[in-house]
Structure formats: C-alpha cells, structure tokens
Design a protein around this motif. Structure first.
Motif, PDB file in Angstrom:
ATOM      1  N   UNK A   1       0.808  -1.209   0.000  1.00  9.03           N
ATOM      2  CA  UNK A   1       0.000   0.000   0.000  1.00  9.03           C
ATOM      3  C   UNK A   1       0.848   1.269   0.000  1.00  9.03           C
ATOM      4  N   UNK A   2       2.160   1.135   0.150  1.00  9.85           N
ATOM      5  CA  UNK A   2       3.014   2.322   0.176  1.00  9.85           C
ATOM      6  C   UNK A   2       3.072   2.959  -1.202  1.00  9.85           C
ATOM      7  N   UNK A   3       2.957   4.301  -1.261  1.00  5.12           N
ATOM      8  CA  UNK A   3       3.068   4.971  -2.558  1.00  5.12           C
ATOM      9  C   UNK A   3       4.491   4.829  -3.111  1.00  5.12           C
ATOM     10  N   UNK A   4       4.584   4.798  -4.419  1.00  2.00           N
ATOM     11  CA  UNK A   4       5.861   4.626  -5.099  1.00  2.00           C
ATOM     12  C   UNK A   4       6.340   5.964  -5.649  1.00  2.00           C
ATOM     13  N   UNK A   5       7.646   6.203  -5.588  1.00  2.00           N
ATOM     14  CA  UNK A   5       8.196   7.397  -6.212  1.00  2.00           C
ATOM     15  C   UNK A   5       8.040   7.262  -7.715  1.00  2.00           C
TER      16      UNK A   5
ATOM     17  N   UNK B   1       0.242   2.198  -5.057  1.00  2.00           N
ATOM     18  CA  UNK B   1       0.555   0.845  -5.492  1.00  2.00           C
ATOM     19  C   UNK B   1      -0.513  -0.106  -4.976  1.00  2.00           C
ATOM     20  N   UNK B   2      -0.194  -1.377  -4.934  1.00  2.00           N
ATOM     21  CA  UNK B   2      -1.159  -2.380  -4.474  1.00  2.00           C
ATOM     22  C   UNK B   2      -2.309  -2.492  -5.460  1.00  2.00           C
ATOM     23  N   UNK B   3      -3.509  -2.538  -4.953  1.00  2.00           N
ATOM     24  CA  UNK B   3      -4.672  -2.717  -5.820  1.00  2.00           C
ATOM     25  C   UNK B   3      -4.892  -1.526  -6.744  1.00  2.00           C
ATOM     26  N   UNK B   4      -4.305  -0.366  -6.423  1.00  2.00           N
ATOM     27  CA  UNK B   4      -4.452   0.810  -7.264  1.00  2.00           C
ATOM     28  C   UNK B   4      -3.635   0.696  -8.543  1.00  2.00           C
ATOM     29  N   UNK B   5      -2.654  -0.204  -8.565  1.00  2.00           N
ATOM     30  CA  UNK B   5      -1.741  -0.294  -9.702  1.00  2.00           C
ATOM     31  C   UNK B   5      -1.782  -1.665 -10.363  1.00  2.00           C
ATOM     32  N   UNK B   6      -2.797  -2.460 -10.069  1.00  2.00           N
ATOM     33  CA  UNK B   6      -2.800  -3.805 -10.641  1.00  2.00           C
ATOM     34  C   UNK B   6      -3.147  -3.812 -12.127  1.00  2.00           C
TER      35      UNK B   6
ATOM     36  N   UNK C   1      -7.339  10.122  -9.207  1.00  2.00           N
ATOM     37  CA  UNK C   1      -7.393   9.092 -10.230  1.00  2.00           C
ATOM     38  C   UNK C   1      -7.149   9.727 -11.595  1.00  2.00           C
ATOM     39  N   UNK C   2      -6.275   9.106 -12.390  1.00  2.00           N
ATOM     40  CA  UNK C   2      -5.958   9.601 -13.727  1.00  2.00           C
ATOM     41  C   UNK C   2      -6.228   8.482 -14.738  1.00  2.00           C
ATOM     42  N   UNK C   3      -7.485   8.349 -15.173  1.00  2.00           N
ATOM     43  CA  UNK C   3      -7.805   7.295 -16.144  1.00  2.00           C
ATOM     44  C   UNK C   3      -7.175   7.582 -17.498  1.00  2.00           C
ATOM     45  N   UNK C   4      -6.766   6.537 -18.185  1.00  2.00           N
ATOM     46  CA  UNK C   4      -6.131   6.710 -19.491  1.00  2.00           C
ATOM     47  C   UNK C   4      -7.080   7.363 -20.482  1.00  2.00           C
ATOM     48  N   UNK C   5      -8.363   7.083 -20.390  1.00  2.00           N
ATOM     49  CA  UNK C   5      -9.326   7.616 -21.365  1.00  2.00           C
ATOM     50  C   UNK C   5      -9.443   9.136 -21.303  1.00  2.00           C
ATOM     51  N   UNK C   6      -9.071   9.752 -20.173  1.00  2.00           N
ATOM     52  CA  UNK C   6      -9.149  11.214 -20.050  1.00  2.00           C
ATOM     53  C   UNK C   6      -8.019  11.926 -20.777  1.00  2.00           C
ATOM     54  N   UNK C   7      -6.943  11.230 -21.059  1.00  2.00           N
ATOM     55  CA  UNK C   7      -5.787  11.758 -21.788  1.00  2.00           C
ATOM     56  C   UNK C   7      -5.174  13.004 -21.126  1.00  2.00           C
ATOM     57  N   UNK C   8      -5.276  13.095 -19.787  1.00  2.00           N
ATOM     58  CA  UNK C   8      -4.629  14.191 -19.066  1.00  2.00           C
ATOM     59  C   UNK C   8      -3.128  13.973 -18.976  1.00  2.00           C
ATOM     60  N   UNK C   9      -2.734  12.704 -18.922  1.00  2.00           N
ATOM     61  CA  UNK C   9      -1.305  12.380 -18.897  1.00  2.00           C
ATOM     62  C   UNK C   9      -0.991  11.481 -20.089  1.00  2.00           C
ATOM     63  N   UNK C  10       0.227  11.639 -20.608  1.00  2.00           N
ATOM     64  CA  UNK C  10       0.617  10.843 -21.778  1.00  2.00           C
ATOM     65  C   UNK C  10       1.631   9.770 -21.425  1.00  2.00           C
ATOM     66  N   UNK C  11       2.203   9.879 -20.227  1.00  2.00           N
ATOM     67  CA  UNK C  11       3.176   8.878 -19.798  1.00  2.00           C
ATOM     68  C   UNK C  11       3.320   8.948 -18.285  1.00  2.00           C
ATOM     69  N   UNK C  12       3.822   7.885 -17.709  1.00  2.00           N
ATOM     70  CA  UNK C  12       4.149   7.881 -16.278  1.00  2.00           C
ATOM     71  C   UNK C  12       5.179   6.793 -16.034  1.00  2.00           C
ATOM     72  N   UNK C  13       5.782   6.876 -14.879  1.00  2.00           N
ATOM     73  CA  UNK C  13       6.756   5.867 -14.493  1.00  2.00           C
ATOM     74  C   UNK C  13       6.910   5.850 -12.993  1.00  2.00           C
ATOM     75  N   UNK C  14       7.502   4.788 -12.483  1.00  2.00           N
ATOM     76  CA  UNK C  14       7.710   4.657 -11.049  1.00  2.00           C
ATOM     77  C   UNK C  14       8.830   3.663 -10.794  1.00  2.00           C
ATOM     78  N   UNK C  15       9.317   3.693  -9.573  1.00  2.00           N
ATOM     79  CA  UNK C  15      10.354   2.758  -9.144  1.00  2.00           C
ATOM     80  C   UNK C  15       9.731   1.839  -8.102  1.00  2.00           C
ATOM     81  N   UNK C  16       9.891   0.537  -8.323  1.00  2.00           N
ATOM     82  CA  UNK C  16       9.410  -0.452  -7.358  1.00  2.00           C
ATOM     83  C   UNK C  16      10.481  -1.514  -7.207  1.00  2.00           C
ATOM     84  N   UNK C  17      10.907  -1.733  -5.982  1.00  2.00           N
ATOM     85  CA  UNK C  17      11.932  -2.738  -5.673  1.00  2.00           C
ATOM     86  C   UNK C  17      13.160  -2.566  -6.562  1.00  2.00           C
TER      87      UNK C  17
END
Length: 187
Positions: free
Chosen positions: A27-31, A48-53, A70-86
């Motif tokens: 459940x910890x947020x990811x950078x 993360x967790x169920x929010x990122x499955x 929440x940033x759904x892909x269909x809204x096209x507000x963002x065009x890319x994203x990334x994060x670090x996990x483990x």
C-alpha cells in the motif's frame, strides 16, 4: 503439550506479522513521475497495491494536497508515467491505437535507439501480450503474436524501410518478441 502450544502460537504470530508487512508494503506509494498532455513532467507519488494492478486503464497518484487523484487513461490528461518499485524502474506510454478498448498505457519493454517495444498483458488467461512497436519516425503497429494472427505481416509493414530488420522477421519467434526487437536495434 505446552511446547506444541507455544510453537503453534509462534507460527501464527509469525504468519500474521508477515501478512501485515506484505499488505503494508503493497500500500506504500511509489516514487514516480507523470508527463502531462502539455509535456510537463511532474514528480509524484503513485499508489501501489490494488491501485496499480492494471495500469493500462490509468493510475492513482497522491496529489500536492495529499489526496488520492485518479488519472484514467481515457481522459488523456497524462501521456506517460513511471515509477520505481523494488529498485526497478517502470515506464508507461499512452498509446491511442484508434480503438477505445485497445488504447491505454503500455509498458516500455525495449528502449532501443531505432525501435521501442511496449506491451500490455493480455486480458485472456494464458493468452499472448499485446505489443506496440514504434520506429524512429514514431510510426507504430499494434500486434498480438498468436499462432493465427498476422503479426509478421504487421511487422513487415512497419519495417518496410529497414531491409536489415525485414530479413529478421521470418526468424522472429512469437514467444520472444523482446529478443527480436533487441536484435533489430543492433543492426
């Protein structure tokens, strides 16, 4: 009898502690970062967790006010994203393939100078992933490397201006598309 009881209690306690630690870490947020439609890149925390499955459909971030957004892909507000996990970095790109059900965030699998391969898991159990291959001109083809799918024909169309890459299409394995793309990037 007392020893067995203590052992059982310790096993139960150990199991509970492990379970809670797994749930807490999931459940910890990811950078991470998001790239807005205007190409501004913002650092953020991604839930993360169920929010990122299923990041294909969108993500949830913690905004500047500390609230979930929440940033759904269909809204096209963002065009890319990334994060670090483990200690591993994940990059996703919104790809509009013309079909609402197929358009969404695809994960970067091969980041070559000539060709970039993105993927999303299949929605069918045991099925093939769906890939999107970009060339240097930002042209792309979406394909699924299944036995009866015309994926090699789709690749030939995208690679038509690269004779060396075209030579490798016939030997491409549908079960190892990332290797194929890595190989044609070396040509």
């Amino acid at each position: 009898i007392i020893n067995q009881s203590n052992i059982v209690k310790r096993i139960i306690l150990f199991t509970v502690i492990i379970t809670f630690s797994i749930v807490a870490s999931a459940a910890e947020p990811l950078n991470g970062y998001i790239v807005m439609a205007n190409n501004d890149t913002l650092q953020c925390k991604i839930k993360s967790g169920r929010f990122l499955n299923n990041p294909f459909n969108g993500i949830t971030i913690i905004n500047e006010q500390g609230k979930d957004e929440s940033l759904p892909s269909k809204d096209k507000k963002i065009i890319a994203f990334g994060f670090v996990e483990k200690l591993r970095t994940y990059h996703y790109l919104f790809v509009d393939v013309g079909d609402k059900l197929e358009s969404g965030f695809y994960q970067l699998i091969v980041n070559g100078l000539k060709y970039k391969l993105y993927s999303r898991p299949t929605t069918v159990y045991g099925g093939n992933p769906t890939y999107v291959l970009f060339n240097q001109n930002r042209e792309f083809t979406k394909f699924e490397p299944c036995v009866i799918c015309p994926w090699k024909k789709q690749l030939r169309e995208l690679l038509k201006d690269d004779p060396k890459a075209l030579e490798h299409v016939e030997n491409a394995s549908r079960v190892d598309i990332p290797k194929f793309v890595t190989d044609i990037n070396k040509l």
